[in-house]
Design a protein around this motif. Structure first.
Motif, PDB file in Angstrom:
ATOM      1  N   ASN A   4       5.478  -0.444  14.653  1.00 20.47           N
ATOM      2  CA  ASN A   4       4.740   0.092  15.197  1.00 20.47           C
ATOM      3  C   ASN A   4       3.739  -0.735  15.317  1.00 20.47           C
ATOM      4  OD1 ASN A   4       3.196   1.627  13.175  1.00 20.47           O
ATOM      5  ND2 ASN A   4       4.630   2.486  12.830  1.00 20.47           N
ATOM      6  N   VAL A   5       2.274   0.261  16.347  1.00 18.86           N
ATOM      7  CA  VAL A   5       0.968  -0.899  15.889  1.00 18.86           C
ATOM      8  C   VAL A   5       0.623  -1.101  14.066  1.00 18.86           C
ATOM      9  CG1 VAL A   5      -0.131   0.932  16.101  1.00 18.86           C
ATOM     10  CG2 VAL A   5      -0.968  -0.700  17.108  1.00 18.86           C
ATOM     11  N   ILE A  49      -4.441   6.020  18.871  1.00 20.14           N
ATOM     12  CA  ILE A  49      -3.838   3.934  18.934  1.00 20.14           C
ATOM     13  C   ILE A  49      -1.896   4.365  18.917  1.00 20.14           C
ATOM     14  CG2 ILE A  49      -3.567   2.289  18.305  1.00 20.14           C
ATOM     15  CD1 ILE A  49      -6.956   2.912  16.268  1.00 20.14           C
ATOM     16  N   TYR A  50      -1.553   4.860  18.322  1.00 19.09           N
ATOM     17  CA  TYR A  50      -0.250   5.084  18.086  1.00 19.09           C
ATOM     18  C   TYR A  50       0.387   5.271  20.125  1.00 19.09           C
ATOM     19  CZ  TYR A  50       4.368   5.924  17.544  1.00 19.09           C
ATOM     20  OH  TYR A  50       6.121   6.209  17.123  1.00 19.09           O
ATOM     21  N   ALA A  53      -0.620   2.358  22.152  1.00 16.07           N
ATOM     22  CA  ALA A  53       0.352   1.310  21.810  1.00 16.07           C
ATOM     23  C   ALA A  53       1.627   1.439  22.420  1.00 16.07           C
ATOM     24  CB  ALA A  53      -0.216   1.066  20.609  1.00 16.07           C
ATOM     25  N   ASP A  54       2.477   2.648  21.058  1.00 22.65           N
ATOM     26  CA  ASP A  54       3.679   2.288  21.009  1.00 22.65           C
ATOM     27  C   ASP A  54       4.721   3.959  21.858  1.00 22.65           C
ATOM     28  OD1 ASP A  54       3.988   0.718  19.036  1.00 22.65           O
ATOM     29  OD2 ASP A  54       3.177   2.160  17.619  1.00 22.65           O
ATOM     30  N   ILE A  86      -9.296  -5.309  17.529  1.00 21.95           N
ATOM     31  CA  ILE A  86      -8.298  -5.920  18.654  1.00 21.95           C
ATOM     32  C   ILE A  86      -8.673  -6.935  19.126  1.00 21.95           C
ATOM     33  CG2 ILE A  86      -6.934  -4.635  19.974  1.00 21.95           C
ATOM     34  CD1 ILE A  86      -7.265  -1.734  18.629  1.00 21.95           C
ATOM     35  N   LEU A  92      -2.301  -8.743  18.395  1.00 27.78           N
ATOM     36  CA  LEU A  92      -1.831  -7.539  18.294  1.00 27.78           C
ATOM     37  C   LEU A  92      -1.971  -7.588  19.696  1.00 27.78           C
ATOM     38  CD1 LEU A  92      -1.689  -4.781  17.299  1.00 27.78           C
ATOM     39  CD2 LEU A  92      -4.084  -5.066  17.381  1.00 27.78           C
ATOM     40  N   LYS A  95       1.531  -8.410  21.665  1.00 23.13           N
ATOM     41  CA  LYS A  95       2.251  -7.433  22.148  1.00 23.13           C
ATOM     42  C   LYS A  95       2.409  -6.465  22.720  1.00 23.13           C
ATOM     43  CE  LYS A  95       5.488  -5.396  18.583  1.00 23.13           C
ATOM     44  NZ  LYS A  95       6.120  -4.840  17.207  1.00 23.13           N
ATOM     45  N   TYR A  96       0.892  -5.334  22.627  1.00 26.26           N
ATOM     46  CA  TYR A  96      -0.137  -4.598  23.088  1.00 26.26           C
ATOM     47  C   TYR A  96      -1.058  -4.955  23.923  1.00 26.26           C
ATOM     48  CZ  TYR A  96       2.650  -2.373  18.983  1.00 26.26           C
ATOM     49  OH  TYR A  96       3.342  -2.185  17.993  1.00 26.26           O
ATOM     50  N   LEU A  99      -4.700  -3.518  24.911  1.00 26.89           N
ATOM     51  CA  LEU A  99      -4.515  -2.268  24.156  1.00 26.89           C
ATOM     52  C   LEU A  99      -6.583  -2.206  23.843  1.00 26.89           C
ATOM     53  CD1 LEU A  99      -3.614  -0.539  22.028  1.00 26.89           C
ATOM     54  CD2 LEU A  99      -3.816  -2.288  20.687  1.00 26.89           C
TER      55      LEU A  99
END
Length: 151
Positions: A4-5, A49-50, A53-54, A86, A92, A95-96, A99
């Motif tokens: 995960n993030v 954040i989760y 992001a995820d 970030i 990061l 991938k995101y 974010l």
């Protein structure tokens, strides 16, 4: 461990097992109730954040309600700092994407764009948004008595 993030080391904060359980919960709503100094604020920040992001939850779908203004301000300030961290992390952002921008929008303190509220500020927002154009919160304010004169 599920990727995960937080698998990418970008935060200075570390979550314990209970915090990660709350952060990674798949429940739609989460109530975090714990004693002073136990990491509630940190857990709330991790959860936001989760979600973004995820779980690809839109920041517009996130509302955080806290008990006092100081905590709301603290969360907003921490989110702004995290957003800056970030934005400097290419792995990061690869991938995101965006974010950092999404987290920064969560930290807004502008009326109508807030995501972190006190009970009072959220009620104020709801009343003004859905109460109709002619409704004003000042109508609910207690009236000041006329000046009292000594007898």
């Amino acid at each position: 461990m599920i990727s995960n993030v937080f698998s990418i080391n970008f935060l200075s904060i570390k979550f314990d097992e209970s915090q990660m359980k709350s952060i990674l919960s798949l429940n739609q709503n989460t109530l975090i109730n714990a004693g002073a100094g136990s990491g509630k604020t940190t857990t709330i920040i991790g959860r936001m954040i989760y979600l973004i992001a995820d779980l690809d939850v839109s920041y517009d779908d996130i509302i955080v309600i806290v008990f006092n203004k100081a905590v709301a301000i603290e969360i907003r300030e921490k989110l702004k700092a995290i957003s800056n961290q970030i934005s400097k992390n290419k792995l990061l952002l690869q991938k995101y994407p965006n974010l950092d921008i999404k987290i920064k929008k969560l930290a807004s303190d502008k009326f109508g764009q807030k995501h972190i509220h006190t009970f009072h500020s959220y009620a104020h927002y709801i009343i003004n948004r859905y109460g109709g154009n002619n409704y004003n919160l000042s109508d609910l304010a207690p009236r000041r008595p006329k000046e009292l004169k000594p007898i």
